[in-house]
Structure formats: C-alpha cells, structure tokens
Write an enzyme that holds these catalytic residues in place. Structure first.
Site, PDB file in Angstrom:
ATOM      1  N   GLY A  45       1.006  -1.046   0.277  1.00 35.27           N
ATOM      2  CA  GLY A  45       0.197   0.080  -0.533  1.00 35.27           C
ATOM      3  C   GLY A  45       0.900   1.418  -0.341  1.00 35.27           C
ATOM      4  N   ASP A 103      -3.872   2.148  11.465  1.00 37.71           N
ATOM      5  CA  ASP A 103      -5.407   1.549  11.494  1.00 37.71           C
ATOM      6  C   ASP A 103      -5.706   1.299  13.074  1.00 37.71           C
ATOM      7  OD1 ASP A 103      -8.230   1.158  10.960  1.00 37.71           O
ATOM      8  OD2 ASP A 103      -7.850  -0.482  10.447  1.00 37.71           O
ATOM      9  N   PHE A 152     -13.377   2.518   5.789  1.00 36.84           N
ATOM     10  CA  PHE A 152     -13.057   1.982   5.049  1.00 36.84           C
ATOM     11  C   PHE A 152     -12.607   2.700   3.591  1.00 36.84           C
ATOM     12  CE2 PHE A 152     -10.773  -0.844   2.304  1.00 36.84           C
ATOM     13  CZ  PHE A 152     -10.467  -1.936   3.178  1.00 36.84           C
ATOM     14  N   VAL A 153     -10.958   3.045   3.236  1.00 40.07           N
ATOM     15  CA  VAL A 153     -10.673   4.617   2.493  1.00 40.07           C
ATOM     16  C   VAL A 153     -10.106   3.164   1.761  1.00 40.07           C
ATOM     17  CG1 VAL A 153     -10.718   5.714   3.815  1.00 40.07           C
ATOM     18  CG2 VAL A 153      -8.817   4.833   3.702  1.00 40.07           C
ATOM     19  N   ASP A 159      -6.645  -0.353  -0.628  1.00 35.84           N
ATOM     20  CA  ASP A 159      -7.018  -2.073  -1.738  1.00 35.84           C
ATOM     21  C   ASP A 159      -8.122  -1.830  -0.671  1.00 35.84           C
ATOM     22  OD1 ASP A 159      -5.489  -3.477  -0.044  1.00 35.84           O
ATOM     23  OD2 ASP A 159      -6.222  -4.590  -1.170  1.00 35.84           O
TER      24      ASP A 159
HETATM   25  P1  IMP Z   1      -3.077  -1.919  11.247  1.00 40.97           P
HETATM   26  O1  IMP Z   1      -2.123  -3.289  11.634  1.00 40.97           O
HETATM   27  O2  IMP Z   1      -4.476  -2.286  11.896  1.00 40.97           O
HETATM   28  O3  IMP Z   1      -3.019  -0.985  12.182  1.00 40.97           O
HETATM   29  O4  IMP Z   1      -3.583  -2.247  10.172  1.00 40.97           O
HETATM   30  C1  IMP Z   1      -2.989  -1.247   9.399  1.00 40.97           C
HETATM   31  C2  IMP Z   1      -2.936  -2.207   7.545  1.00 40.97           C
HETATM   32  O5  IMP Z   1      -4.195  -2.342   7.279  1.00 40.97           O
HETATM   33  C3  IMP Z   1      -2.527  -1.102   6.591  1.00 40.97           C
HETATM   34  O6  IMP Z   1      -1.285  -0.537   6.327  1.00 40.97           O
HETATM   35  C4  IMP Z   1      -4.007  -1.316   5.075  1.00 40.97           C
HETATM   36  O7  IMP Z   1      -2.969  -2.178   4.365  1.00 40.97           O
HETATM   37  C5  IMP Z   1      -4.990  -1.526   5.945  1.00 40.97           C
HETATM   38  N1  IMP Z   1      -6.545  -0.696   6.201  1.00 40.97           N
HETATM   39  C6  IMP Z   1      -6.270  -0.913   7.619  1.00 40.97           C
HETATM   40  N2  IMP Z   1      -7.536   0.370   7.306  1.00 40.97           N
HETATM   41  C7  IMP Z   1      -7.838   0.550   6.199  1.00 40.97           C
HETATM   42  C8  IMP Z   1      -8.885   1.247   4.934  1.00 40.97           C
HETATM   43  O8  IMP Z   1      -9.092   2.383   5.370  1.00 40.97           O
HETATM   44  N3  IMP Z   1      -8.345   0.936   3.937  1.00 40.97           N
HETATM   45  C9  IMP Z   1      -7.415   0.117   3.238  1.00 40.97           C
HETATM   46  N4  IMP Z   1      -6.448  -0.314   3.614  1.00 40.97           N
HETATM   47  C10 IMP Z   1      -5.819  -0.394   4.964  1.00 40.97           C
END
Ligand code: IMP
Length: 179
Positions: A45, A103, A152-153, A159
């Site tokens: 991403g 996230d 969600f974006v 993606d």
């Molecule tokens: P975390 O470990 O929960 O912080 O997840 C981070 C990863 O989840 C990011 O690098 C994204 O690949 C994915 N992610 C989290 N939120 C979104 C979203 O809204 N759209 C797309 N991918 C997301």
C-alpha cells in the site's frame, strides 16, 4: 471519478502538496542532526506515497521494502508474519518507515519492535493516513499526511480485495460494493 467511488476524501493535488511538506520537514529534521534515514516501505500500500514523498526528501537516502501480514483474516489481529524481509541490515541505522495508513497500529507496533530488536538506532514513522479512532496499540506516527474518520478507504495504494490501489486519490466505496 471511478464508478465505484461514493466520495473523494483526499484529492491527488492535496496528496502531492502534503507529500512535499512532509518531505521538506523530514529533510530538515534528519538533516539538522546530520543523519540520513534508511527508508523502509511496507508493501504494497505505501508504494504510491513512497514515490511521491521521496521526490521531496533532499538527502542521499536509500529505500528498501518489507511485506508483512497479520496472521488472521482482514482485521489485523495478533502478531505479524514476515512475507518479505529487508535486504539491507538495519543495525545502527536510522529507520524511517513509510506506511499507507495506521489503523489499529498492530502492524507498525510489531514492525517497530522488530527493527529495534535488530539493532536500529532510531525508528520513525511517516504515514499518508491516520485513523486514530481505531487504535488498539499505543503508537503514534511522527509524520502524518491526513487524519481520517473511521471509514474504510481505497486508492493511492490502498485496496479493497486488491482492487482500487491505482486510483490517484483517496476515496470511499459505494455501500453496495461491500455487500
Ligand atoms: P493496522 O495493523 O490495523 O494498523 O493495519 C494497517 C494496515 O491495514 C494498513 O497498512 C492497510 O494495509 C490496512 N488498512 C487499514 N485500514 C484500511 C483502509 O481503510 N483501507 C485499506 N486498507 C486499510
């Protein structure tokens, strides 16, 4: 605009402007300490943001890639699995992680711990988006492009089932796409 997109949250021009500001700030912060970071981009991403950002970092940086995933499902849970490790040694290096979105913070929390464990001298984070409402781990990015609500974006690297990564803006999908 792509037919599946309900609304655009951040335009291409806004991303470009913010990447330039962040690049300048990073150049100043590391440059004033006489440091040059090893830029570590998390696949997949972060790639479009990395490409935009590094144009504006006026230091002799190198970059490398890591691919990590959480062990379970789409919600990131528990620890991470390394799918592709760095080719560069991080021992004694100042690391700047580039991420698309923070996230829950679980991914970054694990990656930061791992890099420190491997002997990195410092680890900082630059993220295009921050979704603080969803945070589970106590982790804060040092440089943030934009804060977004709990929605969600997609686009600009992000993606939904591997689609929409190539959109030049960040948007929200129409509701029917999720059903
Ligand atoms: P975390 O470990 O929960 O912080 O997840 C981070 C990863 O989840 C990011 O690098 C994204 O690949 C994915 N992610 C989290 N939120 C979104 C979203 O809204 N759209 C797309 N991918 C997301």
């Amino acid at each position: 605009m792509n037919k599946d997109i309900k609304k655009i949250l951040v335009s291409e021009e806004e991303i470009q402007r913010r990447a330039e500001e962040l690049g300048k700030q990073i150049t100043e912060d590391y440059g004033s300490e006489g440091k040059t970071p090893l830029v570590v981009a998390l696949l997949r991403g972060s790639v479009p943001f990395l490409a935009e950002l590094i144009k504006h970092i006026d230091l002799d940086i190198q970059y490398d890639f890591m691919d990590v995933t959480s062990y379970e499902g789409t919600e990131s849970v528990g620890d991470i699995k390394i799918l592709k490790d760095l080719d560069t040694s991080v021992k004694g290096m100042d690391i700047l992680i580039v991420e698309d979105i923070v996230d829950t913070g679980r991914t970054l929390s694990s990656v930061v711990n791992m890099l420190k464990h491997k002997g990195a001298s410092s680890v900082k984070i630059v993220t295009l988006l921050d979704k603080p409402e969803r945070r589970v781990k106590d982790i804060t990015a040092d440089y943030i492009g934009f804060e977004v609500a709990n929605e969600f974006v997609v686009g600009y690297g992000m993606d939904f089932n591997q689609h929409y990564r190539c959109l030049p803006y960040i948007g929200v999908l129409k509701d029917e796409l999720y059903s």
